[in-house]
Scaffold this motif. Structure first.
Motif, mmCIF file in Angstrom:
data_model
loop_
_atom_site.group_PDB
_atom_site.id
_atom_site.type_symbol
_atom_site.label_atom_id
_atom_site.label_comp_id
_atom_site.label_asym_id
_atom_site.label_seq_id
_atom_site.Cartn_x
_atom_site.Cartn_y
_atom_site.Cartn_z
ATOM 1 N N ASP A 98 0.823 -1.195 0.000
ATOM 2 C CA ASP A 98 0.000 0.000 0.000
ATOM 3 C C ASP A 98 0.867 1.258 0.000
ATOM 4 N N ALA A 99 1.977 1.221 0.720
ATOM 5 C CA ALA A 99 2.889 2.368 0.749
ATOM 6 C C ALA A 99 3.640 2.514 -0.573
ATOM 7 N N ILE A 100 3.949 1.382 -1.230
ATOM 8 C CA ILE A 100 4.687 1.434 -2.494
ATOM 9 C C ILE A 100 3.897 2.179 -3.559
ATOM 10 N N VAL A 101 2.565 2.121 -3.472
ATOM 11 C CA VAL A 101 1.725 2.817 -4.451
ATOM 12 C C VAL A 101 2.053 4.309 -4.492
ATOM 13 N N ASP A 102 2.446 4.881 -3.355
ATOM 14 C CA ASP A 102 2.708 6.320 -3.277
ATOM 15 C C ASP A 102 4.112 6.701 -3.720
ATOM 16 N N VAL A 103 4.950 5.732 -4.072
ATOM 17 C CA VAL A 103 6.320 6.049 -4.476
ATOM 18 C C VAL A 103 6.367 7.023 -5.655
ATOM 19 N N PRO A 104 5.573 6.848 -6.713
ATOM 20 C CA PRO A 104 5.625 7.833 -7.806
ATOM 21 C C PRO A 104 5.254 9.249 -7.374
ATOM 22 N N PHE A 105 4.470 9.394 -6.300
ATOM 23 C CA PHE A 105 4.159 10.719 -5.779
ATOM 24 C C PHE A 105 5.401 11.376 -5.188
ATOM 25 N N ALA A 106 6.167 10.607 -4.418
ATOM 26 C CA ALA A 106 7.296 11.159 -3.680
ATOM 27 C C ALA A 106 8.584 11.210 -4.494
ATOM 28 N N LEU A 107 8.703 10.339 -5.479
ATOM 29 C CA LEU A 107 9.950 10.241 -6.237
ATOM 30 C C LEU A 107 10.073 11.401 -7.215
ATOM 31 N N PRO A 108 11.211 12.111 -7.223
ATOM 32 C CA PRO A 108 11.407 13.155 -8.238
ATOM 33 C C PRO A 108 11.291 12.566 -9.640
ATOM 34 N N THR A 109 10.673 13.304 -10.540
ATOM 35 C CA THR A 109 10.419 12.761 -11.874
ATOM 36 C C THR A 109 11.700 12.429 -12.617
ATOM 37 N N ALA A 110 12.745 13.231 -12.413
ATOM 38 C CA ALA A 110 14.011 12.939 -13.082
ATOM 39 C C ALA A 110 14.592 11.620 -12.591
ATOM 40 N N VAL A 111 14.485 11.367 -11.291
ATOM 41 C CA VAL A 111 14.980 10.105 -10.737
ATOM 42 C C VAL A 111 14.175 8.941 -11.303
ATOM 43 N N ALA A 112 12.860 9.118 -11.416
ATOM 44 C CA ALA A 112 12.030 8.072 -11.993
ATOM 45 C C ALA A 112 12.438 7.794 -13.437
ATOM 46 N N GLY A 113 12.713 8.839 -14.197
ATOM 47 C CA GLY A 113 13.120 8.661 -15.583
ATOM 48 C C GLY A 113 14.438 7.914 -15.714
ATOM 49 N N VAL A 114 15.415 8.273 -14.886
ATOM 50 C CA VAL A 114 16.710 7.590 -14.921
ATOM 51 C C VAL A 114 16.554 6.122 -14.516
ATOM 52 N N ALA A 115 15.754 5.869 -13.478
ATOM 53 C CA ALA A 115 15.553 4.497 -13.013
ATOM 54 C C ALA A 115 14.870 3.650 -14.081
ATOM 55 N N LEU A 116 13.847 4.187 -14.717
ATOM 56 C CA LEU A 116 13.149 3.435 -15.759
ATOM 57 C C LEU A 116 14.052 3.195 -16.965
ATOM 58 N N THR A 117 14.860 4.185 -17.298
ATOM 59 C CA THR A 117 15.780 4.015 -18.430
ATOM 60 C C THR A 117 16.791 2.917 -18.147
ATOM 61 N N ALA A 118 17.360 2.933 -16.930
ATOM 62 C CA ALA A 118 18.320 1.886 -16.575
ATOM 63 C C ALA A 118 17.676 0.513 -16.545
ATOM 64 N N LEU A 119 16.423 0.460 -16.131
ATOM 65 C CA LEU A 119 15.733 -0.817 -16.008
ATOM 66 C C LEU A 119 15.360 -1.393 -17.370
ATOM 67 N N PHE A 120 14.940 -0.524 -18.295
ATOM 68 C CA PHE A 120 14.443 -0.998 -19.588
ATOM 69 C C PHE A 120 15.423 -0.794 -20.735
ATOM 70 N N ALA A 121 16.651 -0.379 -20.443
ATOM 71 C CA ALA A 121 17.667 -0.302 -21.493
ATOM 72 C C ALA A 121 17.980 -1.708 -22.002
ATOM 73 N N GLU A 122 18.635 -1.785 -23.144
ATOM 74 C CA GLU A 122 18.874 -3.095 -23.758
ATOM 75 C C GLU A 122 19.699 -4.020 -22.876
ATOM 76 N N LYS A 123 20.470 -3.438 -21.950
ATOM 77 C CA LYS A 123 21.242 -4.261 -21.022
ATOM 78 C C LYS A 123 20.677 -4.203 -19.600
ATOM 79 N N GLY A 124 19.503 -3.646 -19.447
ATOM 80 C CA GLY A 124 18.889 -3.552 -18.127
ATOM 81 C C GLY A 124 18.252 -4.855 -17.702
ATOM 82 N N TRP A 125 17.794 -4.892 -16.449
ATOM 83 C CA TRP A 125 17.205 -6.115 -15.897
ATOM 84 C C TRP A 125 15.977 -6.556 -16.685
ATOM 85 N N LEU A 126 15.151 -5.634 -17.060
ATOM 86 C CA LEU A 126 13.970 -5.981 -17.843
ATOM 87 C C LEU A 126 14.177 -5.755 -19.334
ATOM 88 N N GLY A 127 15.022 -4.811 -19.671
ATOM 89 C CA GLY A 127 15.246 -4.510 -21.082
ATOM 90 C C GLY A 127 15.946 -5.629 -21.823
#
Length: 278
Positions: A98-127
C-alpha cells in the motif's frame, strides 16, 4: 431570523474567505492562463494554424495525447485490480504494498526517468530479456508509455480506494443471496458505485501523463516525429526563442486537456446521478 442571516452566522467570515480564495486562485491559476491566451492573440490565425499544422507539432501532440490516454486506460484497469486486492484481502506485506503505491508521488520525476531508463535499457534487468524477444522499450514510444503508466497509477488507486472501503460488503452478500452471480454483482452493484471514482482517477491519470516531462525525456529518445512529446517541443521552442510557437502549442494542449477532463467530469456526474440514494 432570515435564512441569509442564519447562513452568515453558520459561515463566519464568508466574504473574507471567498475573497482570499478568488484572489489566490487568480494569482496562481487564472492570471498565468490568461497571460498565455493573450500572448497567443499576437499571432494571426494563419500563423497560428501554420505552427499547429506542422508535421513535427502534430506528431508531438499525437504522441503526448495518444499515449497519455492509453496509459490512463491501463492504469484504470490495473489500478482497480490493485485497489481490490488492497481493500478486500488481508495478506502479509499488505501495508508495504500500500505504501509502495505512493512512491511515484514522492519520487522526483528525473529520478524516476533515470531508473526506468536503466531498467528498460537493452542491457537492463527488464530490457535485456525484452530485447531478446525483439521488444525495445527504452528510447522508443513504448518507453514513454511505460513512464506515463508509472507516474499515473497512484491517482487511480488513491481515488478509488476510499470509495471501495466505504462500500459495505453486505451489499455484495445481499446481491448473492438474491441469486446474482459474481459477475452480475460486479457489473450491477460494485461498478456503478465505483464509476464516479473510476472516472475521476482516469481524468487525473490522463492529466498527469499528458503534461509529464521529467520522467519521460530520459526514456523517450526524443526523436522528432517519433518519440518527441509536446512538453519537450515547447521547451525546445523556448530555447530557440520561438516564443510564438511555444505559446501556440501550449494553448492547444491546455484547450484539448480541458475539453477531455470536462467531458470526463460530465460522465462522472452522470454516473453519480445514477447511484441510488442510501
Amino acid at each position: 431570523m432570515s435564512a441569509l442571516a442564519a447562513r452568515r452566522r453558520t459561515l463566519p467570515g464568508f466574504g473574507l474567505t471567498m475573497g482570499l480564495t478568488l484572489s489566490w486562485l487568480s494569482v496562481i491559476i487564472l492570471i498565468p492562463l490568461a497571460g498565455l491566451f493573450l500572448r497567443s492573440l499576437e499571432l494571426s490565425p494563419e500563423q497560428f494554424w501554420n505552427i499547429l499544422s506542422s508535421r513535427r507539432t502534430l506528431n508531438a501532440l499525437r504522441v503526448s495525447f495518444g499515449l497519455a490516454f492509453a496509459a490512463a486506460c491501463v492504469n484504470l484497469v490495473m489500478g482497480s485490480i490493485i485497489v481490490w486486492a488492497l481493500v478486500r484481502y488481508r495478506f502479509p506485506g499488505r501495508r508495504i504494498f500500500d505504501a509502495i503505491v505512493d512512491v511515484p508521488f514522492a519520487l522526483p520525476t528525473a529520478v524516476a526517468g533515470v531508473a526506468l531508463t536503466a531498467l528498460f535499457a537493452e542491457k537492463g534487468w527488464l530490457g535485456a530479456p525484452l530485447a531478446a524477444l525483439g521488444i525495445k522499450v527504452a528510447f522508443t514510444p513504448v518507453g514513454i508509455f511505460v513512464a506515463m503508466i508509472f507516474i499515473g497509477i497512484p491517482f487511480v488507486v488513491r481515488t478509488v480506494q476510499p470509495v471501495l472501503q466505504d462500500l459495505d460488503p453486505e451489499i455484495e452478500e445481499a446481491a448473492g443471496s438474491l441469486g446474482a452471480s459474481r459477475s452480475q454483482t460486479i457489473v450491477r452493484v460494485i461498478l456503478p458505485s465505483l464509476a464516479p471514482a473510476l472516472l475521476t482517477g482516469l481524468a487525473l491519470a490522463f492529466a498527469r501523463a499528458v503534461g509529464e516531462y521529467g520522467s519521460v525525456i530520459f526514456i523517450a529518445g526524443n526523436l522528432p516525429n517519433v518519440s518527441e512529446i509536446a512538453p519537450l517541443l515547447i521547451v525546445i521552442r523556448l530555447s530557440e526563442f520561438r516564443y510564438a510557437d511555444a505559446t501556440a502549442i501550449a494553448v492547444v494542449m491546455l484547450v484539448v486537456s480541458f475539453v477531455i477532463i470536462f467531458a470526463v467530469n460530465r460522465l462522472q456526474r452522470w454516473a453519480q446521478s445514477r447511484i441510488p440514494a442510501r
